[in-house]
Design a protein around this motif. Structure first.
Motif, short mmCIF file in Angstrom:
data_model
loop_
_atom_site.label_atom_id
_atom_site.label_comp_id
_atom_site.label_asym_id
_atom_site.label_seq_id
_atom_site.Cartn_x
_atom_site.Cartn_y
_atom_site.Cartn_z
N PHE A 165 -42.00 -23.06 -10.87
CA PHE A 165 -41.81 -24.16 -11.89
C PHE A 165 -41.42 -25.38 -10.94
CE2 PHE A 165 -38.98 -26.78 -14.34
CZ PHE A 165 -39.74 -27.00 -15.34
N THR A 166 -40.28 -25.41 -9.95
CA THR A 166 -39.86 -26.45 -9.34
C THR A 166 -41.16 -27.08 -8.22
OG1 THR A 166 -38.98 -25.06 -7.64
CG2 THR A 166 -37.85 -26.08 -9.55
N GLY A 167 -41.65 -25.97 -7.65
CA GLY A 167 -42.81 -26.32 -6.82
C GLY A 167 -44.01 -26.99 -7.41
N LEU A 168 -44.43 -26.66 -8.62
CA LEU A 168 -45.65 -27.38 -9.31
C LEU A 168 -44.93 -28.72 -9.84
CD1 LEU A 168 -47.21 -24.63 -11.30
CD2 LEU A 168 -48.12 -25.62 -9.11
N GLU A 276 -45.83 -19.99 -0.69
CA GLU A 276 -47.06 -20.14 -0.19
C GLU A 276 -48.38 -20.19 -1.03
OE1 GLU A 276 -45.60 -17.68 4.08
OE2 GLU A 276 -47.62 -17.24 2.95
N THR A 277 -48.25 -19.36 -2.04
CA THR A 277 -49.30 -19.68 -3.18
C THR A 277 -49.15 -20.91 -3.83
OG1 THR A 277 -49.39 -17.14 -3.39
CG2 THR A 277 -50.30 -18.53 -5.21
N THR A 278 -47.95 -21.25 -4.21
CA THR A 278 -47.69 -22.54 -5.04
C THR A 278 -48.24 -23.66 -4.11
OG1 THR A 278 -45.97 -21.90 -6.17
CG2 THR A 278 -46.00 -24.03 -6.07
N PHE A 279 -47.89 -23.71 -2.79
CA PHE A 279 -48.44 -25.01 -2.00
C PHE A 279 -49.66 -24.72 -1.03
CE2 PHE A 279 -44.01 -25.25 -2.91
CZ PHE A 279 -43.94 -26.87 -3.23
#
Length: 332
Positions: A165-168, A276-279
């Motif tokens: 959530f915070t990553g997106l 790693e998937t998010t970014f």
């Protein structure tokens, strides 16, 4: 100090052997004991009886257990030859396995991706230690103030919000709308500036999550330490408050912090899948996801092994740091 160092190194070596035996048992012995043919786990999605027999022969699954264990250790130390089907496949040391699905040794695949995960873990650890220790110490020293309450609310939010959530959200705001940082990953050897820009958000996102936990732990430990007799004695002797905090209180506070840091750093080497998937970082986390999708068990075994070894090494470093921070540890 030398005796303490020798003891910790010997314990680490013994633990490494135990870890390797545990990983071998998980991937080779337990499936066999539960009635599963281990060969079916190493041939990928598409297979036939001839492929099964070839893998079974190359992995020496029909040999006694002690022989298999010896070959497993031998591969890690000096390399290994997989003989079967009229061909010989050499896996150079350190041989963490060989993928018969992609026809590649596992170690080169790990070394290609390990620097990304390592950089992610170290960069985030530096940030979360600065944020967590700073916020925790100030909250403990200013207990009950607006700063204390605000820092703990921030920490609660960091612990509660999932990283995807915070990553997106951070990607949408800082990379998308504002354009302050890069959205995609650039290898370090191509451009340091582009690499750093692409790693800022992953570092900050991870630091937000872990820094919150470290702030809460630091605050609780600091409050307990500040009430100890030796702190009151130091103050009664006229020692200045900054010296009391820096030389007396912080040493005791750092012991549980270092313990948690050793575990978190080691586990982060293998549990960085969400970040790693998010970014879209090409690290060990993405390698595991791809291996699961392709049923490439040797790659999963390799990541499991290197993650376990990272935990052991991280805790060895922490043990050595104990001896530097607290002399009582060296004498125990």
């Amino acid at each position: 100090m030398l005796t303490y160092l020798i003891r910790r190194l010997f314990a680490a070596v013994v633990l490494l052997v135990v870890v390797v035996l545990a990983v071998f048992s998980i991937f080779f012995l337990i499936p066999k004991w539960t009635g599963i043919d281990p060969a079916t786990m190493y041939v990928g999605k598409v297979t036939d009886q001839a492929a099964l027999e070839g893998v079974r022969e190359k992995l020496q699954l029909g040999d006694p257990i002690l022989v298999q264990v010896f070959e497993f250790f031998k591969g890690i130390l000096v390399g290994r030859d997989y003989v079967g089907g009229g061909s010989v496949t050499h896996c150079p040391a350190p041989c963490f396995g060989y993928s018969f699905n992609t026809e590649q040794a596992i170690w080169p695949q790990l070394t290609d991706r390990f620097p990304v995960t390592f950089a992610l873990a170290i960069g985030a650890a530096v940030l979360w230690m600065i944020i967590g220790l700073g916020a925790g110490v100030l909250s403990a020293l200013k207990r009950g103030t607006l700063w204390d309450r605000g820092a703990m609310v921030f920490a609660l939010g960091g612990v509660s919000l999932p990283i995807y959530f915070t990553g997106l959200i951070s990607l949408a705001v800082f990379a998308g709308s504002l354009g302050w940082v890069r959205r995609d990953y650039t290898p370090l050897e191509d451009s340091f500036t582009a690499w750093f820009s692409g790693m800022v958000l992953p570092w900050v996102t991870l630091a937000f999550l872990f820094g919150a936990m470290y702030a809460r732990l630091t605050r609780a430990t600091m409050l307990e330490v500040m009430g100890e007799d030796y702190i009151r004695t130091a103050r009664a002797k006229g020692v200045r408050e900054p010296v009391v905090i820096r030389k007396h209180a912080m040493r005791s506070t750092m012991t549980p912090i270092l313990t948690l840091l050793g575990v978190d750093l080691g586990m982060l080497m293998g549990n960085a899948i969400l970040t790693e998937t998010t970014f879209s970082l090409p690290g060990l986390g993405q390698a595991v996801l791809r291996a699961i999708d392709q049923r490439d068990l040797p790659l999963i075994l390799g990541v499991t092994l290197i993650t376990a070894l990272a935990v052991v090494v991280a805790n060895l470093v922490v043990d050595l740091m104990y001896g530097v921070i607290d002399p009582r540890v060296r004498l125990g």
